[in-house]
Design a protein around this motif. Structure first.
Motif, mmCIF file in Angstrom:
data_model
loop_
_atom_site.group_PDB
_atom_site.id
_atom_site.type_symbol
_atom_site.label_atom_id
_atom_site.label_comp_id
_atom_site.label_asym_id
_atom_site.label_seq_id
_atom_site.Cartn_x
_atom_site.Cartn_y
_atom_site.Cartn_z
ATOM 1 N N GLN A 57 6.019 -3.366 -10.305
ATOM 2 C CA GLN A 57 5.919 -1.933 -10.581
ATOM 3 C C GLN A 57 4.472 -1.465 -10.437
ATOM 4 O O GLN A 57 4.213 -0.409 -9.857
ATOM 5 C CB GLN A 57 6.427 -1.620 -11.988
ATOM 6 N N LEU A 58 3.544 -2.250 -10.947
ATOM 7 C CA LEU A 58 2.131 -1.901 -10.832
ATOM 8 C C LEU A 58 1.717 -1.840 -9.365
ATOM 9 O O LEU A 58 1.030 -0.919 -8.932
ATOM 10 C CB LEU A 58 1.273 -2.907 -11.601
ATOM 11 N N LEU A 59 2.144 -2.815 -8.584
ATOM 12 C CA LEU A 59 1.803 -2.831 -7.166
ATOM 13 C C LEU A 59 2.444 -1.650 -6.442
ATOM 14 O O LEU A 59 1.825 -1.056 -5.552
ATOM 15 C CB LEU A 59 2.213 -4.155 -6.544
ATOM 16 N N ASP A 60 3.667 -1.279 -6.826
ATOM 17 C CA ASP A 60 4.306 -0.098 -6.237
ATOM 18 C C ASP A 60 3.481 1.159 -6.519
ATOM 19 O O ASP A 60 3.293 2.009 -5.650
ATOM 20 C CB ASP A 60 5.731 0.090 -6.770
ATOM 21 N N VAL A 61 2.983 1.268 -7.747
ATOM 22 C CA VAL A 61 2.157 2.431 -8.091
ATOM 23 C C VAL A 61 0.851 2.391 -7.311
ATOM 24 O O VAL A 61 0.368 3.427 -6.834
ATOM 25 C CB VAL A 61 1.907 2.507 -9.615
ATOM 26 N N MET A 62 0.272 1.210 -7.126
ATOM 27 C CA MET A 62 -0.972 1.126 -6.357
ATOM 28 C C MET A 62 -0.736 1.479 -4.888
ATOM 29 O O MET A 62 -1.619 2.030 -4.234
ATOM 30 C CB MET A 62 -1.620 -0.249 -6.507
ATOM 31 N N LEU A 63 0.453 1.184 -4.368
ATOM 32 C CA LEU A 63 0.777 1.652 -3.013
ATOM 33 C C LEU A 63 0.845 3.176 -2.996
ATOM 34 O O LEU A 63 0.490 3.810 -2.002
ATOM 35 C CB LEU A 63 2.079 1.021 -2.520
ATOM 36 N N THR A 64 1.267 3.769 -4.111
ATOM 37 C CA THR A 64 1.220 5.224 -4.233
ATOM 38 C C THR A 64 -0.229 5.695 -4.184
ATOM 39 O O THR A 64 -0.541 6.706 -3.552
ATOM 40 C CB THR A 64 1.883 5.690 -5.546
ATOM 41 N N VAL A 65 -1.130 4.947 -4.818
ATOM 42 C CA VAL A 65 -2.554 5.309 -4.789
ATOM 43 C C VAL A 65 -3.085 5.221 -3.356
ATOM 44 O O VAL A 65 -3.872 6.072 -2.930
ATOM 45 C CB VAL A 65 -3.375 4.432 -5.764
ATOM 46 N N VAL A 66 -2.633 4.235 -2.586
ATOM 47 C CA VAL A 66 -3.016 4.144 -1.175
ATOM 48 C C VAL A 66 -2.585 5.422 -0.464
ATOM 49 O O VAL A 66 -3.375 6.035 0.268
ATOM 50 C CB VAL A 66 -2.386 2.895 -0.497
ATOM 51 N N ARG A 67 -1.338 5.855 -0.681
ATOM 52 C CA ARG A 67 -0.845 7.086 -0.035
ATOM 53 C C ARG A 67 -1.604 8.308 -0.547
ATOM 54 O O ARG A 67 -1.886 9.238 0.215
ATOM 55 C CB ARG A 67 0.658 7.248 -0.270
ATOM 56 N N LEU A 68 -1.960 8.314 -1.830
ATOM 57 C CA LEU A 68 -2.705 9.424 -2.419
ATOM 58 C C LEU A 68 -4.063 9.573 -1.748
ATOM 59 O O LEU A 68 -4.441 10.665 -1.317
ATOM 60 C CB LEU A 68 -2.864 9.194 -3.929
ATOM 61 N N VAL A 69 -4.799 8.473 -1.634
ATOM 62 C CA VAL A 69 -6.124 8.526 -0.998
ATOM 63 C C VAL A 69 -5.971 8.934 0.459
ATOM 64 O O VAL A 69 -6.729 9.769 0.973
ATOM 65 C CB VAL A 69 -6.872 7.186 -1.137
ATOM 66 N N LYS A 70 -4.964 8.404 1.130
ATOM 67 C CA LYS A 70 -4.731 8.735 2.531
ATOM 68 C C LYS A 70 -4.424 10.234 2.689
ATOM 69 O O LYS A 70 -4.948 10.898 3.589
ATOM 70 C CB LYS A 70 -3.587 7.893 3.088
ATOM 71 N N SER A 71 -3.607 10.776 1.802
ATOM 72 C CA SER A 71 -3.279 12.205 1.854
ATOM 73 C C SER A 71 -4.500 13.061 1.544
ATOM 74 O O SER A 71 -4.685 14.122 2.133
ATOM 75 C CB SER A 71 -2.155 12.532 0.863
ATOM 76 N N TYR A 72 -5.354 12.590 0.636
ATOM 77 C CA TYR A 72 -6.583 13.310 0.319
ATOM 78 C C TYR A 72 -7.511 13.335 1.525
ATOM 79 O O TYR A 72 -8.046 14.377 1.903
ATOM 80 C CB TYR A 72 -7.285 12.659 -0.885
ATOM 81 N N VAL A 73 -7.705 12.178 2.135
ATOM 82 C CA VAL A 73 -8.610 12.072 3.286
ATOM 83 C C VAL A 73 -8.102 12.908 4.453
ATOM 84 O O VAL A 73 -8.885 13.540 5.157
ATOM 85 C CB VAL A 73 -8.807 10.592 3.691
#
Length: 171
Positions: A57-73
């Motif tokens: 679950q933690l890793l799934d959320v961190m993949l969300t963080v990857v998408r979050l940073v990507k969407s921000y950039v």
């Protein structure tokens, strides 16, 4: 014994982590390099998944963080403080680096400091991650565009239910 989040908080105050925060600050102005780093982090996280436990679950959320940073950039998502993005990118850079407080080549224990730091980040920025996930649900086309460079093995289907951040035991 302290929790993963407490250990992660301790790591976030370590001088070594400040090196990754400085690197994140320099990197944020170079979107192409950020995408390359995010793809590497996503691949590393995908290799560590197993079962439906709290670590997954933690890793799934961190993949969300990857998408979050990507969407921000990419400019698709800007409803977040730059400092939060820098912290997230710093955590991702720390996760990617084989040189950290506990070297990654040490089986199991080598990934524990990475998990601790991830746990701290998720606990500290739970509201922002939840807000991004809600935005992802309503802006699927834009989210798909932001994740188009993520390898198919780690591209996450935003229509599929993912564990709530609160389920990670950080609330």
């Amino acid at each position: 014994m302290s929790s993963l989040a407490e250990k992660g908080f301790s790591i976030s105050k370590n001088a070594l982590f400040s090196v990754f925060m400085n690197r994140a600050g320099r990197l944020l102005g170079r979107p192409f390099k950020v995408v390359l780093v995010l793809n590497e982090v996503a691949n590393k996280l995908a290799d560590k998944k197993s079962g439906d436990n709290k670590f997954k679950q933690l890793l799934d959320v961190m993949l969300t963080v990857v998408r979050l940073v990507k969407s921000y950039v990419s400019g698709a998502y800007r409803q977040i403080e730059t400092q939060t993005i820098l912290s997230g990118l710093g955590v991702l850079l720390y996760t990617l680096s084989p040189i950290d407080l506990v070297p990654d080549f040490i089986p199991v224990v080598g990934f524990l400091d990475d998990l601790s730091l991830m746990s701290w980040f998720v606990g500290s920025f739970q509201e922002e991650i939840t807000r991004f996930r809600e935005w992802e649900q309503t802006h699927a086309a834009e989210a798909n565009e932001a994740t188009k460079d993520v390898p198919a093995a780690v591209a996450v289907d935003t229509t599929k239910a993912t564990p709530a951040v609160a389920e990670l035991g950080h609330s």
